[in-house]
Design an enzyme around this catalytic site. Structure first.
Site, PDB file in Angstrom:
ATOM      1  N   SER A 142     -11.772  -9.184 -10.345  1.00 10.99           N
ATOM      2  CA  SER A 142     -10.896  -8.974 -11.502  1.00 10.99           C
ATOM      3  C   SER A 142     -10.136  -7.658 -11.498  1.00 10.99           C
ATOM      4  CB  SER A 142     -11.705  -9.091 -12.803  1.00 10.99           C
ATOM      5  OG  SER A 142     -12.050 -10.433 -13.030  1.00 10.99           O
TER       6      SER A 142
ATOM      7  N   SER B  78      -9.045 -10.593 -13.837  1.00 14.01           N
ATOM      8  CA  SER B  78      -8.767 -10.568 -15.266  1.00 14.01           C
ATOM      9  C   SER B  78      -8.200  -9.227 -15.763  1.00 14.01           C
ATOM     10  CB  SER B  78     -10.059 -10.875 -16.035  1.00 14.01           C
ATOM     11  OG  SER B  78     -11.061  -9.892 -15.770  1.00 14.01           O
TER      12      SER B  78
ATOM     13  N   LYS C  40      -8.306  -1.663 -20.039  1.00 11.36           N
ATOM     14  CA  LYS C  40      -8.427  -3.115 -20.197  1.00 11.36           C
ATOM     15  C   LYS C  40      -9.131  -3.450 -21.509  1.00 11.36           C
ATOM     16  CE  LYS C  40     -10.473  -7.024 -17.621  1.00 11.36           C
ATOM     17  NZ  LYS C  40     -11.240  -7.344 -16.394  1.00 11.36           N
TER      18      LYS C  40
END
Length: 471
Positions: A180, A156, A81
């Site tokens: 997330s 996220s 990420k």
């Protein structure tokens, strides 16, 4: 065989490597080809490290052929990420202000994975600084679930979850403060782990809510990544020593769910649940009973998730928005909306959320799990929804007034995060539109291995994780 290599799990790749049946070079080539195929539809990558990945694969191939005793994840390709810092590789935090930012040091978790010999494929999409429940930003646009391009992957860690489910690496590295990892894993049909407070260290940890963690297609693969990254680090005062139990052994423990006492809660007291999610959750409880578990439905009283979110995090959004706007940075509309909402939050409300609110939430979970080994809920109250569904007027979900979907989507995952509890989401079925829903298994503090063990046994009793999107 290379056409199917991108669907191999990390555990399977390790066996194939050590048996001399497959080379990391073949695997990386297959996965990168797959990335080229699916990224235009899903928008999962921010920065691609293809050349370095191929070079690393050649080195891994030579070391494997030499017969060295290498870590279990050695030579396995994965994505990271774009919130996690990667030395020498661009890290944007999903924000246009950091388009050209290249860190000099690695984040703790990623550094530990590099030591294991994993191969970086690239950095995956995230909203600005991971501040939204959808993966949409001015830098990269919108990221889709592999099951329906045009529908949100969640956030996220949306790019990370979508990559895994689309065949771009068997595992990915994400982060989770209020859901997330779990939310995008649910909307994409992946496995995602939010560890107990302090299990995986982060250098910028402030209160223990947020942590890095793994995303995978199987509980075993997620456990392998968890095991490689857990343990105290002096840069994180909240981090704790390594667990006395092996997460990999927990995932491999034989047997069904016989003897497991499950407490089940449909909505965590938030009163909003899509009818399709409710139906699949009820069916999942029946599947657990069929696998030997004792299931008792329980209630739980928690603060209104959205209101608590504003009180606990609103000032962060306001401060971030003001700083970015002062620098001329254009932000995604929902961040501006959350910042505007925060203007009415008082210092007393913020203090109460930090000082008393988290303790109340922890105590509520403890009471709900009395007499049970695990608490299970839907991971999200709704399945994936079209892009653009993150802002807008109040809407109805199953006849109940609901906030904008981009806020509602974290309502089941926020509370256990505030309590510091371990939680894992696994695929729990597909609705009538073919969209996945996740089951969230929540454990007692420090009982990460127990959560993994129950989730793995449930996964073995179903076949949801074996289904693949048509991309």
């Amino acid at each position: 065989m290379s056409d199917h290599l991108y669907w191999k799990s990390a555990a399977e790749l390790g066996e194939l490597y050590r048996g001399g049946k497959v080379s990391p070079v073949e695997v990386v080539d297959a996965v990168l080809d797959r990335m080229d195929q699916v990224d235009p539809q899903l928008n999962i990558m921010v920065t691609l490290t293809a050349d370095q990945a191929r070079a690393d694969a050649k080195v891994a191939e030579r070391r494997l052929r030499s017969g060295e005793d290498l870590p279990p994840l050695f030579g396995v390709p994965m994505t990271v990420k774009d919130l996690a810092e990667t030395a020498g590789v661009r890290t944007t935090y999903g924000c246009t202000a950091f388009t050209d930012h290249v860190p000099e040091e690695d984040a703790i978790g990623w550094a530990r994975l590099k030591e294991q010999g994993v191969i970086l494929l690239g950095k995956t999409t995230t909203p600005e600084f991971g501040l939204l429940g959808v993966t949409e930003s001015k830098l990269t646009g919108s990221t889709s679930t592999p099951w329906r391009p045009g529908y949100n992957a969640g956030g996220s860690s949306g790019g990370a979850a979508a990559a895994v489910v689309a065949g771009v690496g068997p595992v990915a590295w994400g982060s989770d403060g209020g859901g997330s990892i779990r939310v995008p894993s649910s909307l994409c049909g992946a496995v995602g782990i939010k560890p107990s407070i302090g299990r995986i260290p982060t250098a910028d940890s402030t209160d223990g809510d947020s942590t890095d963690g793994p995303i995978a297609r199987t509980v075993l693969d997620a456990a392998m990544v968890f095991e490689a990254t857990a343990g105290h680090h002096p840069s994180d005062r909240f981090s704790v020593p390594r667990d006395t139990r092996s997460y990999v052994e927990a995932a491999l423990a034989p047997g069904d769910l016989t003897g497991v006492r499950v407490a089940a809660c449909h909505d965590l007291g938030q009163k909003v649940l899509d009818p399709g999610v409710r139906r699949l959750f009820t069916q999942a409880l029946d599947d657990m009973r069929a696998a030997g578990a004792t299931v008792e439905e329980v209630g739980i009283e928690l603060p209104d998730t959205m209101l608590f979110f504003d009180h606990l995090n609103g000032y962060e959004y306001l401060e971030f928005a003001e700083e970015m706007q002062a620098g001329g940075v254009e932000l995604w509309p929902m961040i501006l909306e959350l910042a505007e909402r925060a203007k009415s939050v008082t210092g007393r409300q913020v203090s109460a959320a930090f000082r008393r609110g988290k303790t109340d939430i922890y105590n509520a979970f403890t009471a709900a799990m009395t007499g049970a080994d695990i608490l299970v809920t839907p991971t999200t109250p709704v399945p994936a929804f079209p892009h653009g569904g993150d802002i807008g007027p109040t809407r109805l979900v199953d006849g109940q007034e609901a906030p904008p979907l981009g806020l509602l989507i974290h309502s089941m995952t926020e509370p256990p995060s505030h309590a510091g509890l371990p939680a894992i989401t696994v695929p729990g079925g597909f609705d009538s539109d073919g969209l996945p829903i996740g089951l969230q298994f929540i454990g007692r503090l420090w009982a990460d291995a127990d959560v993994i063990s129950v989730a793995a046994r449930y996964q073995r009793a179903t076949d949801w994780h074996t289904r693949r999107p048509r991309l």
